[in-house]
Structures are given as structure tokens and as C-alpha cells.
Write an enzyme that holds these catalytic residues in place. Structure first.
Site, mmCIF file in Angstrom:
data_model
loop_
_atom_site.group_PDB
_atom_site.id
_atom_site.type_symbol
_atom_site.label_atom_id
_atom_site.label_comp_id
_atom_site.label_asym_id
_atom_site.label_seq_id
_atom_site.Cartn_x
_atom_site.Cartn_y
_atom_site.Cartn_z
ATOM 1 C CB SER A 79 -0.662 -0.171 1.368
ATOM 2 O OG SER A 79 0.087 0.346 2.340
ATOM 3 C CG ASN A 80 0.992 6.100 -0.676
ATOM 4 O OD1 ASN A 80 2.111 6.198 -1.099
ATOM 5 N ND2 ASN A 80 0.386 7.091 -0.051
ATOM 6 N N GLY A 81 1.497 3.435 2.314
ATOM 7 C CA GLY A 81 1.949 3.253 3.561
ATOM 8 C C GLY A 81 3.464 2.274 3.691
ATOM 9 N N GLY A 114 5.000 -1.856 2.623
ATOM 10 C CA GLY A 114 4.806 -3.123 2.240
ATOM 11 C C GLY A 114 4.516 -4.087 3.638
ATOM 12 C CG ASP A 130 -8.918 -3.586 8.876
ATOM 13 O OD1 ASP A 130 -10.195 -3.357 8.203
ATOM 14 O OD2 ASP A 130 -7.868 -3.432 8.447
#
Length: 864
Positions: free
Chosen positions: A238-240, A242, A368
């Protein structure tokens, strides 16, 4: 996973749309409308504001400078750079508002472009060196996300990359339309924007860039930071950051590395990935000893990135196990299979409920829960992973992230978050219509009825699945987006949509109101006031080069389908398509994605002059190397063959024949698989050319192409699949899967006789028929969904099986302002396009009830 869908859900609750449209007018930066000196020009394209000085002369490509900044610093930095560019007459662009900056740096943003707040275009090496030197001083200390595709200049927020200064495109190795630069021979090549900085071998390297590269190499040579892990597999990006599977070289232990990048991967609360990683560290420390929670081994910082080193729990994600074992995804499951699966699914739900209860006893909410965060161990025990948004049960704020289909807006506090996700998980394991609930809450009751009808469960079980969702949502599921609009089925003003029939297609009177309502619903979604798209569709409308115009995802496909089904759109819609095609300078050439298909459509909409003008553009354009039907030469040839008759120009048929001979002779391998992008698309052209000429050689060419497609096909459980190369999915569908290929095999068999073809062709037909039998189909669309399976069954004469899919379309159908509508890919928003939405369903329904709709290369393979 394709994160574009989450991004394109931000702006509109009903349709996929450009993320930048989510911003509010008062959210724009002052620089977006600040007065400019005389002669300066300002314009907007997507989320960007472009500012150009008088008489600017830029090269086509060169070294760009990107400026990064956090959302809190963004406006101040933009104002400083604006003043600098005005003083030095620099061309530049910037993101136009705070919401746009947040989206560009969000968790689901494109990590290849994240961090780019400003782009400057120095016209030569001297100006590049000047800009870097002066802005690095001006912006010293400004924090911002690291731009992964670029070279960082010194320690500040400036980054460098060689690339195009103008908008142009080419086709990459995966068959995608991507930005381009001129290569060393002047030919366009992909302008690669990866996650690691790289300079093309042939690109010039100015002195200032070479000096920075040398400084980085010297620094890295002197770095002694130990990173004792060997990454063996990337599990998720993700952009945050890996998630990686790795081996600890110190002890040989397999571990999971969770990476976090500072200032990147922002959530809705504005927290970055590092903040969430530190939160996960505290949670794992608090939960130490629970056997369903991965043990935390260490927290390590390397350079600016943070890593949690966690226990590797052997197992498969629940989504993978469900996809493989759900009996509704298999043909003709017997009672024993259904009973075994039901027992397993109930056990999983019970285990997960117990794990959540254990967390709640410790004062924590998982926050989540969804199938990708549940692991199934080899012995059947479950575990939870990904605790980055786990929060205290007494927290009064809502979780800043959540998985679509497992989040209710009315259950966003405390343990209610987990209770709703658990109820959604139970629904998912029996009938995964979760994403549809945000559009139509009534799908919960439909799912309950279907669960009770299909699984060996007790009386009232299905109704209880639906009721559990209502309870967990606070008493009643919130009304979906389609139910909140005027004209919805709950009694609002406007027309009332017809009920979905359970009659066979031969009952024409039962289905005519459906066809009428579906066509009216498509027309009701039109937005002729917009310039980017006329009808809402898939996120591909907003990808480079598509522009909402083509047959697959754009206006051409919708307008043609309406016309072919006897329900033409207003003339202003055709005018819109003509105007947009004429003003779009860099349309792709293909049949389903560009010029060929738009011209093909306009010729059928009564606009031959406009079609002829596009054909002239096409004939002077450089054709793609792609040999496929959707974007490549096979589709262009097929379109020209049709246009020759429609426009009365024999030279177009001659060009089509020449392209066909080139493809048959060269046997150019396609990049992907299936009818639109694989060998099958070439076979479709060869069958059309056989119909045009009567020459038997084209049948030989078609047989060879289909044989090459079958060389890489997969038959599992007796069902025919093609392996989609981008995500390695095994697909049965029309565009990229087995039934698209099988339809051509059936056509070839009709022309040659089955006894003249290899046995594997007949085996593929049987396997494709079997692939149409499962009840569970994720989407309703024509290219990758139920409508395409329905169309295949109609083409191969299996009317009874087609009627079953016709009835099962009720699972997907929606109400939009009193008309019938269908969700697009991923079922998160409605779509009207041909590939994924209502137009494709309309084409399949029309063929079932009234007669064929001629789709180029798919259902128009006329015999000689």
C-alpha cells in the site's frame, strides 16, 4: 488488489468518479485562484493546477523537480513556490486543495506518485541546477513523504526524475495505456514511474544529478546499519509501505516484516503509516500470549522506514480458502459438499467470535475484520493479522479505515465495530453480497432467502443472517445509496421499477418492461455537461488515454448498445461524442479503447462524416504493436473491415486484409490472454476475414491462434479458465477468460466440423460450458461477469442454462431513481458502461429476449 476502486469511491456514493471531485470549493488553496501577472496562463487538468509564464518554451522531456510536503505544510509551500516561479518565470503545477493532497498521500493512493505536491519544469540543465540550489535553501526542513520514483536532492523535500513534459501515451508490456517518453530512436517508450528511482540508459544525466548520485553512493557505502532479514516474498503493498515474508539470517526463522513510511499512507484521521505501526506495536505487546495473535519480535528503524518483525503464522487468508471451497462457486455441488462447507463456515464464524471476545475482554476492538485479515491454519484453527487500527474499546472516535462491505456507518464506535464486521463475515461466507449493501440494504434479505434455499441450514437461518446485520448496525441497516435518492423503490417520487421476472426469456411480455427500464435508467445517468465522461462507468474511464469515450468503458459503447437495442439516445449525446473525440489529441487507436471503436460507433449512429474523419486520423496514426482485439491490430483490422462497408470505402477492407495477413504471418504473441487481449482476439479477426473472403486459409489461422490460447489454458474441476497475467487470476469470463475463447471454438467448429479439429477443442467447449454452471458469480457485467456467461450460453444454444443466469441477475440488480441499474466491477458503485455495467447487461438481455446485439469481434462473426 487494485486499490483504484477505493480511491474512486470518494467523490460520489453512487458512481465511480475522479477522486479530485471529492474536494469542496472552500478546500482549494488560495494559489489556485490568486491573480497572475499579465501574460501568465493558468489551467486545470484533473487534480492539478498548471501555471505557465508568457512565451514559455519547454522541451518535450527532461528532468523534472518534484516538491513534497505534508498536508499541514502544503499551502505554505505552494505559496512560496508560486512567488519563486513568478519571479523566475518557471512553468509548474500543483495539487489544488488540501483534500486532494490528503487523497494523493492516503493509504490507498498510488504509491508511485504519492508525495508529489508540486512539479517544476526547468527548461535546461542550468535552470535545473539553479532551481535545486535555491529551492533547497528556501524549503529546507519542510517534511513530506518520500517520492519513491525519484532521486532525493540533498536532505530536503526536492526530488528529481527524468520524464515527459507533455501528455502522451504508449502501450506497455502488460498491454496498458501508459505515459510515454521518446526513446533514443525517437520512438515512444513507457515513461516508467516505478517505486525505485532509475535513469533510462539513454537519458542525459546533468552534472547536478550526477553529483547527487555520487553523494548517495558514497553515503550508502559508509552505511553500517544491519538489516538481518532476507525478503523472500512480498505479501501486500500500500502507499504506507509493504508487508513481506522474510528469513531472519541470524536464526533461520521465518518472519513477517510490516513496513511503514513516514508521512505516507494517511488515513481519514490524518495518521500516517508510522503512527499506525507504532499503535500496532503497542497492541501486540498488550496481546502477547494469545495464540491467535502473531508474536512481536522487534521494532526496527532502517533509514526513515520503520519495521515490525512479527511471527509468521502458517496458513491461508480466509478469502483464498473461501474462493476455493465455497460450493456455490463450483458446478452442481452435492448435499455432502454443502453440508461439509456449512459446518466449516459456522466453525470459522464461531472461532472468530471467540477471538473478538478475547480482545474485548482486554479492552481492545480489532476494528478491521474482513476475510483478508483472518488466517486459516493447516489444522483449521484461525488467527487474526493486521492490528494497525485496533483501538481501545472506550475510544469515542471512529476507526479511520475499514474494508468495504465490512463497515457500517451506523456502527462506528466501540465493540459495535467488531460486531457488525462479524455479522458481515457470516454473510460473506454463505453469499458474499457485502459490497452491495452500501448501494441497496435490501440485498441482506435477498441473501437470507438464497442462503436458506441453497444450504442445509435450520429454519430461519438465512433470515437470522440478515437480522444479525440489522442488529449490529444499530437496529436497521442504513439505507443504501440507491435507496436515498428521489424515485427509489421505497416510495419516493418518480417511476417505480419493475420487479425482476423469474420467467424464461421466451416470455417476452414479462421481460419487455425490464429492457425498457434498464435502457431508461442508463439514459438517466447521462451527464452531457461534463467533458470527461458522458455515462458513469468503471474506473478505467479515468485511466490514461480512455477519457470515457471508447466502446468498453465509455460513451461509444453505451450509445451503440442503446441504438442496437432500439432505444437510441438523444442526438446531443452523439454530438458530445463527436466533439470530445475531435478535441482529444492522443486517443489510442484500438477497437474497444479508442479511435477505431469510436468511428465504428459513429458510423452506426448516423454520423458517417464524423466517423470518416476519425478513420483518417487512424490511418495516419502509428498502430500499436499489440496484436489483440481490444486495443491492438486485430481489433483495428476488424473495425476497418466493418467501416469499409459502412462508409463505402474499399480501401479500408484492403487495409484490414493486409493487417490480417501480417498477424497470421508474424504470429505475434499477445501480452495477455483471452478474447480482447489474447490469441483469441486474433482468431476472431481471422474468422471475420473468412466470412469476408471465403478463403479456407483463414480457418487454419484461426485454429492455430485458438490452439496457442489453449496451450496456456487451465482446466480445474472440469472448468475452463485462462490465467490473467496482471493479477494471476484464473478467469472463466467473456473478455479475458475461458468462455470468450470457447465461443470462437464453437464458431470455428460450425465452419469446419468437429471431426476436423483436435480433441482438445471439444474438451475446451465442454469445460467452458461447465464453467458457466456455478451460481456464485461476483459481478453482473458483460466482460467479467454473469451477463457474459449468459451470452455464451445463448450463443451455444443452451437456453435453459441461460435462463438460470437470467433469473440470478436479480442478485445484482438495483433501483436508481425508479429505473433498473447494475453495479460495476467490485460492486461498490453503479456502472452504465458496456464492459462492466448496465449497457452490457442490456445487450445480453436483449439477445436473450428479442435477438442478437452485434458486438464487434464477439457476436458478429458472419459466415460466408
Amino acid at each position: 488488489m487494485d486499490d483504484r476502486y477505493e480511491r474512486h469511491c470518494l467523490a460520489d456514493p453512487l458512481f465511480y468518479d475522479e477522486p479530485a471531485r471529492a474536494e469542496h470549493p472552500d478546500d482549494r488553496f488560495a494559489a489556485a485562484s490568486a491573480p497572475l501577472p499579465p501574460g501568465w496562463q493558468r489551467g486545470e487538468h484533473g487534480p492539478w493546477v498548471h501555471v505557465r509564464p508568457p512565451h514559455a518554451q519547454l522541451p518535450e522531456q527532461g528532468w523534472k523537480v518534484h516538491v513534497s510536503a505534508t498536508p499541514d505544510e502544503a499551502e505554505r509551500v505552494i505559496d512560496q513556490v508560486l512567488a519563486y516561479c513568478l519571479e523566475h518565470e518557471l512553468t509548474w503545477k500543483f495539487l489544488r486543495g488540501r483534500a486532494t493532497v490528503l487523497m494523493a498521500n492516503g493509504k490507498y493512493a498510488d504509491r508511485r506518485s504519492s508525495g508529489k505536491l508540486i512539479t517544476l519544469y526547468p527548461e535546461d540543465d542550468a535552470r535545473l541546477a539553479q532551481v535545486l540550489d535555491e529551492l533547497s535553501t528556501l524549503l529546507k526542513g519542510v517534511p513530506g513523504p518520500y517520492v519513491l520514483s525519484d532521486l532525493r536532492y540533498r536532505e530536503g523535500p526536492l526530488y528529481l526524475r527524468y520524464g515527459s513534459f507533455v501528455e502522451r501515451y504508449c502501450t506497455d508490456e502488460q498491454g496498458r495505456r501508459v505515459p510515454a517518453v521518446n526513446g533514443p530512436d525517437g520512438e515512444p517508450v513507457p515513461d516508467v514511474r516505478g517505486t525505485v528511482f532509475a535513469v533510462p540508459d539513454w537519458a542525459p544525466v546533468p552534472e547536478v544529478v550526477a553529483a547527487q548520485l555520487a553523494a548517495d553512493a558514497e553515503r550508502e557505502a559508509g552505511t553500517t546499519t544491519e538489516f538481518p532479514f532476507e525478503v523472500t516474498k512480498a505479501l501486500h503493498f500500500s502507499n504506507g509501505g509493504g508487508v513481506y515474508l522474510a528469513t531472519d539470517r541470524r536464526n533461520g526463522r521465518e518472519v513477517v516484516l510490516r513496513e511503514a513510511r513516514p508521512h505516507a499512507g494517511l488515513d481519514y484521521a490524518g495518521r500516517d503509516a508510522v503512527q499506525r505501526l507504532l499503535s500496532e506495536r503497542r497492541v501486540l505487546e498488550a496481546l502477547a500470549g494469545l495464540d491467535f495473535v502473531p508474536a512481536l519480535y522487534e521494532h526496527r528503524q532502517v533509514w526513515e522506514h520503520h519495521y515490525l518483525v512479527e511471527e509468521y503464522i502458517e496458513g491461508q487468508r480466509l478469502e483464498e480458502v473461501f474462493t476455493r471451497t465455497c460450493p456455490l462457486a463450483h458446478p452442481d455441488p452435492d448435499e455432502a459438499e454443502l453440508a461439509e462447507y456449512t459446518t466449516w463456515a459456522l466453525d470459522v464464524v464461531e472461532q472468530v467470535a471467540g477471538m473478538l471476545a478475547a480482545l474485548h475482554e482486554r479492552g481492545l476492538v480489532f476494528g478491521d475484520l474482513h476475510p483478508n485479515n483472518v488466517l486459516i491454519r493447516p489444522d483449521g484453527r484461525c488467527a487474526l493479522v493486521d492490528f494497525e487500527i485496533t483501538f481501545p474499546a472506550d475510544d469515542t472516535t471512529a476507526p479511520p479505515l475499514g474494508a468495504p462491505g465490512f463497515v457500517s456507518p451506523s456502527a462506528r464506535r466501540g465493540t459495535a465495530v467488531d460486531a457488525y464486521a462479524l455479522a458481515a463475515l457470516r454473510l460473506y461466507l454463505f453469499l458474499p453480497v457485502n459490497n452491495l449493501l452500501a448501494l441497496d440494504s435490501g440485498k441482506a434479505e435477498l441473501a437470507g432467502r438464497e442462503i436458506s434455499a441453497r444450504y442445509p441450514v435450520g429454519p430461519g437461518f438465512g433470515a437470522e443472517v440478515a437480522e444479525a446485520l440489522h442488529r449490529a448496525a444499530g437496529g436497521r441497516l442504513p439505507r443504501g445509496a440507491t435507496e436515498r435518492r428521489p424515485g427509489a423503490a421505497d416510495g419516493g417520487p418518480g417511476p417505480s421499477r419493475p420487479a425482476w421476472p423469474q420467467a424464461p426469456a421466451t416470455d417476452t411480455e414479462a421481460w419487455r418492461p425490464v429492457l425498457d427500464s434498464l435502457a431508461a435508467g442508463i439514459l438517466a445517468t447521462a451527464t452531457p455537461e461534463r467533458t470527461d465522461r458522458l455515462f458513469p462507468g468503471d474506473v478505467e474511464q479515468f485511466a490514461p488515454g480512455h477519457n470515457g469515450l471508447g466502446l468498453s468503458y465509455g460513451a461509444a459503447g453505451v450509445l451503440y448498445t442503446l441504438r442496437a437495442c432500439g432505444r437510441p439516445a438523444p442526438a446531443e449525446h452523439t454530438d458530445w461524442l463527436v466533439a470530445r473525440a475531435n478535441t482529444e489529441p492522443d486517443l489510442p487507436a484500438g477497437l474497444y479503447d479508442g479511435l477505431t471503436g469510436i468511428a465504428w460507433t459513429l458510423a452506426r449512429l448516423g454520423a458517417p462524416d464524423a466517423a470518416g474523419a476519425l478513420v483518417e486520423r487512424l490511418l495516419t496514426a502509428e498502430l500499436p504493436l499489440d496484436p489483440g482485439l481490444g486495443s491492438g491490430r486485430a481489433g483495428i483490422a476488424l473495425g476497418l473491415l466493418d467501416l469499409a462497408g459502412a462508409l463505402g470505402q474499399d480501401r479500408l477492407a484492403d487495409r484490414a486484409l493486409a493487417l490480417g495477413h501480417e498477424l497470421a504471418r508474424e504470429e505475434r504473441a499477445p501480452l495477455l490472454r483471452g478474447l480482447l487481449d489474447g490469441w483469441s482476439g486474433q482468431a476472431s479477426l481471422f474468422l471475420r476475414l473468412h466470412g469476408h473472403t471465403g478463403e479456407a486459409g483463414w480457418l487454419t489461422a484461426a485454429e492455430a491462434a485458438l490452439g496457442r490460447e489453449l496451450d496456456e489454458a487451465d482446466i480445474t474441476d472440469g472448468m475452463l479458465f485462462l490465467v490473467e497475467d496482471r493479477y494471476r487470476r484464473k478467469l472463466p469470463y467473456l473478455a479475458a477468460g475461458g468462455v470468450g475463447t470457447a465461443g470462437l471454438i464453437a464458431e470455428l467448429t460450425g465452419r469446419t466440423g468437429a471431426d476436423r479439429l483436435p480433441d482438445r477443442f471439444a474438451e475446451a467447449l465442454t469445460a467452458a460450458d461447465r464453467a458457466c454452471l456455478p451460481d456464485l458469480v461476483a459481478a453482473s457485467g458483460l466482460f467479467e461477469g454473469r451477463a457474459g456467461l449468459l451470452l455464451h450460453q445463448l450463443r451455444t444454444g443452451r437456453r435453459a442454462e441461460a435462463d438460470r443466469h437470467l433469473r440470478l441477475l436479480e442478485w445484482h440488480v438495483m433501483d436508481h431513481r425508479g429505473h433498473l441499474a447494475f453495479p460495476g466491477r467490485r460492486s461498490m458503485r453503479l456502472s452504465a458502461d458496456l464492459a462492466t455495467g448496465a449497457a452490457g447487461v442490456l445487450a445480453a438481455l436483449h439477445e436473450a429476449v428479442l435477438g442478437p446485439v452485434q458486438l464487434p469481434g464477439i457476436t458478429d462473426l458472419a459466415r460466408p
